[in-house]
Design a protein around this motif. Sequence first.
Motif, PDB file in Angstrom:
ATOM      1  N   SER A 199      65.764 -61.006 -53.134  1.00  0.00           N
ATOM      2  CA  SER A 199      66.642 -61.997 -53.790  1.00  0.00           C
ATOM      3  C   SER A 199      66.252 -63.434 -53.448  1.00  0.00           C
ATOM      4  N   TYR A 200      64.941 -63.689 -53.367  1.00  0.00           N
ATOM      5  CA  TYR A 200      64.490 -65.037 -53.035  1.00  0.00           C
ATOM      6  C   TYR A 200      64.916 -66.025 -54.106  1.00  0.00           C
ATOM      7  N   THR A 201      65.321 -67.184 -53.681  1.00  0.00           N
ATOM      8  CA  THR A 201      65.613 -68.295 -54.590  1.00  0.00           C
ATOM      9  C   THR A 201      65.100 -69.576 -53.953  1.00  0.00           C
ATOM     10  N   PRO A 257      54.797 -72.303 -45.288  1.00  0.00           N
ATOM     11  CA  PRO A 257      54.484 -70.876 -45.170  1.00  0.00           C
ATOM     12  C   PRO A 257      55.660 -70.074 -44.618  1.00  0.00           C
ATOM     13  N   CYS A 258      55.703 -68.809 -44.990  1.00  0.00           N
ATOM     14  CA  CYS A 258      56.729 -67.881 -44.512  1.00  0.00           C
ATOM     15  C   CYS A 258      56.020 -66.589 -44.126  1.00  0.00           C
ATOM     16  N   GLN A 259      56.349 -66.071 -42.984  1.00  0.00           N
ATOM     17  CA  GLN A 259      55.685 -64.849 -42.518  1.00  0.00           C
ATOM     18  C   GLN A 259      56.002 -63.642 -43.403  1.00  0.00           C
ATOM     19  N   MET A 260      57.102 -63.680 -44.124  1.00  0.00           N
ATOM     20  CA  MET A 260      57.450 -62.560 -45.010  1.00  0.00           C
ATOM     21  C   MET A 260      56.605 -62.563 -46.280  1.00  0.00           C
ATOM     22  N   PHE A 261      56.122 -63.746 -46.649  1.00  0.00           N
ATOM     23  CA  PHE A 261      55.330 -63.909 -47.875  1.00  0.00           C
ATOM     24  C   PHE A 261      54.037 -64.646 -47.524  1.00  0.00           C
ATOM     25  N   PRO A 262      53.126 -63.977 -46.832  1.00  0.00           N
ATOM     26  CA  PRO A 262      51.950 -64.687 -46.303  1.00  0.00           C
ATOM     27  C   PRO A 262      50.993 -65.247 -47.364  1.00  0.00           C
ATOM     28  N   VAL A 267      69.035 -71.507 -44.801  1.00  0.00           N
ATOM     29  CA  VAL A 267      67.964 -71.886 -45.733  1.00  0.00           C
ATOM     30  C   VAL A 267      66.642 -71.529 -45.065  1.00  0.00           C
ATOM     31  N   CYS A 268      65.598 -71.523 -45.865  1.00  0.00           N
ATOM     32  CA  CYS A 268      64.278 -71.183 -45.314  1.00  0.00           C
ATOM     33  C   CYS A 268      63.924 -72.082 -44.113  1.00  0.00           C
ATOM     34  N   ALA A 269      64.248 -73.360 -44.203  1.00  0.00           N
ATOM     35  CA  ALA A 269      63.857 -74.296 -43.145  1.00  0.00           C
ATOM     36  C   ALA A 269      64.436 -73.935 -41.779  1.00  0.00           C
ATOM     37  N   ASN A 270      65.572 -73.207 -41.765  1.00  0.00           N
ATOM     38  CA  ASN A 270      66.124 -72.813 -40.456  1.00  0.00           C
ATOM     39  C   ASN A 270      66.013 -71.300 -40.228  1.00  0.00           C
ATOM     40  N   CYS A 271      65.075 -70.695 -40.932  1.00  0.00           N
ATOM     41  CA  CYS A 271      64.801 -69.254 -40.788  1.00  0.00           C
ATOM     42  C   CYS A 271      63.673 -69.046 -39.776  1.00  0.00           C
ATOM     43  N   ASN A 272      63.777 -67.990 -39.032  1.00  0.00           N
ATOM     44  CA  ASN A 272      62.760 -67.697 -38.017  1.00  0.00           C
ATOM     45  C   ASN A 272      61.391 -67.394 -38.619  1.00  0.00           C
ATOM     46  N   PHE A 273      61.352 -66.973 -39.867  1.00  0.00           N
ATOM     47  CA  PHE A 273      60.069 -66.639 -40.507  1.00  0.00           C
ATOM     48  C   PHE A 273      59.381 -67.844 -41.131  1.00  0.00           C
ATOM     49  N   TYR A 274      60.106 -68.951 -41.199  1.00  0.00           N
ATOM     50  CA  TYR A 274      59.557 -70.154 -41.847  1.00  0.00           C
ATOM     51  C   TYR A 274      58.654 -70.893 -40.878  1.00  0.00           C
ATOM     52  N   LYS A 275      57.454 -71.249 -41.322  1.00  0.00           N
ATOM     53  CA  LYS A 275      56.491 -71.938 -40.461  1.00  0.00           C
ATOM     54  C   LYS A 275      56.060 -73.287 -41.033  1.00  0.00           C
ATOM     55  N   TRP A 278      65.971 -69.507 -49.913  1.00  0.00           N
ATOM     56  CA  TRP A 278      66.637 -68.472 -49.124  1.00  0.00           C
ATOM     57  C   TRP A 278      66.197 -67.109 -49.648  1.00  0.00           C
ATOM     58  N   CYS A 279      66.229 -66.113 -48.774  1.00  0.00           N
ATOM     59  CA  CYS A 279      66.081 -64.718 -49.207  1.00  0.00           C
ATOM     60  C   CYS A 279      66.870 -63.850 -48.234  1.00  0.00           C
ATOM     61  N   ALA A 280      67.047 -62.596 -48.616  1.00  0.00           N
ATOM     62  CA  ALA A 280      67.895 -61.673 -47.835  1.00  0.00           C
ATOM     63  C   ALA A 280      67.298 -61.323 -46.473  1.00  0.00           C
ATOM     64  N   ALA A 281      66.049 -61.698 -46.219  1.00  0.00           N
ATOM     65  CA  ALA A 281      65.441 -61.433 -44.908  1.00  0.00           C
ATOM     66  C   ALA A 281      65.712 -62.565 -43.931  1.00  0.00           C
ATOM     67  N   TRP A 282      66.489 -63.548 -44.342  1.00  0.00           N
ATOM     68  CA  TRP A 282      66.741 -64.714 -43.477  1.00  0.00           C
ATOM     69  C   TRP A 282      67.195 -64.275 -42.088  1.00  0.00           C
ATOM     70  N   ALA A 283      66.630 -64.890 -41.086  1.00  0.00           N
ATOM     71  CA  ALA A 283      67.014 -64.646 -39.684  1.00  0.00           C
ATOM     72  C   ALA A 283      67.050 -66.001 -38.983  1.00  0.00           C
TER      73      ALA A 283
HETATM   74 FE1  SF4 Z   1      62.930 -68.114 -46.557  1.00  0.00          FE
HETATM   75 FE2  SF4 Z   1      63.249 -65.485 -46.595  1.00  0.00          FE
HETATM   76 FE3  SF4 Z   1      60.975 -66.541 -45.701  1.00  0.00          FE
HETATM   77 FE4  SF4 Z   1      63.181 -66.773 -44.272  1.00  0.00          FE
HETATM   78  S1  SF4 Z   1      62.139 -64.870 -44.748  1.00  0.00           S
HETATM   79  S2  SF4 Z   1      61.694 -68.393 -44.713  1.00  0.00           S
HETATM   80  S3  SF4 Z   1      64.744 -66.997 -45.860  1.00  0.00           S
HETATM   81  S4  SF4 Z   1      61.775 -66.663 -47.796  1.00  0.00           S
END
Ligand code: SF4
Length: 109
Positions: A52-54, A87-92, A70-78, A101-106
């Motif tokens: 559900s990425y937006t 960059p995002c570790q979930m979507f390399p 939001v992505c900027a405060n997500c642990n996967f956001y680099k 944002w997406c449902a994997a936000w941490a």
């Molecule tokens: Fe954004 Fe989802 Fe990547 Fe986190 S995991 S940075 S919420 S796209």
Amino acid sequence: MNAQDSSRRRFLGQAITAALAGLALDAFAGPAAAPPALPKLTQDNPQAKALSYTENAATVKNPVYKPGSVCANCNFYKGAKGQAYGPCQMFPQNSVAAKGWCAAWAKKA
Ligand code: SF4
């Protein structure tokens, strides 16, 4: 001064000249080129759809969404602070929106 001293001086002179030439070239080379930007993640991407990425977290209606996430405060956001995408570790293979944002936000650790 003998022939050996003269040869040593010539060698040292050439070595110093070569070292200075190398320093001068480095000074003109400038900063290292930045890596090419990753293509932006689109909502058509199957993994993006599944999570559900937006690009705009303000529009999220997903029940797992936590206000303020939001992505900027997500642990996967680099991404770098202040950048619109990063960059995002979930979507390399892609960059994601800092305001996305997406449902994997941490929560960023
Ligand atoms: Fe954004 Fe989802 Fe990547 Fe986190 S995991 S940075 S919420 S796209």
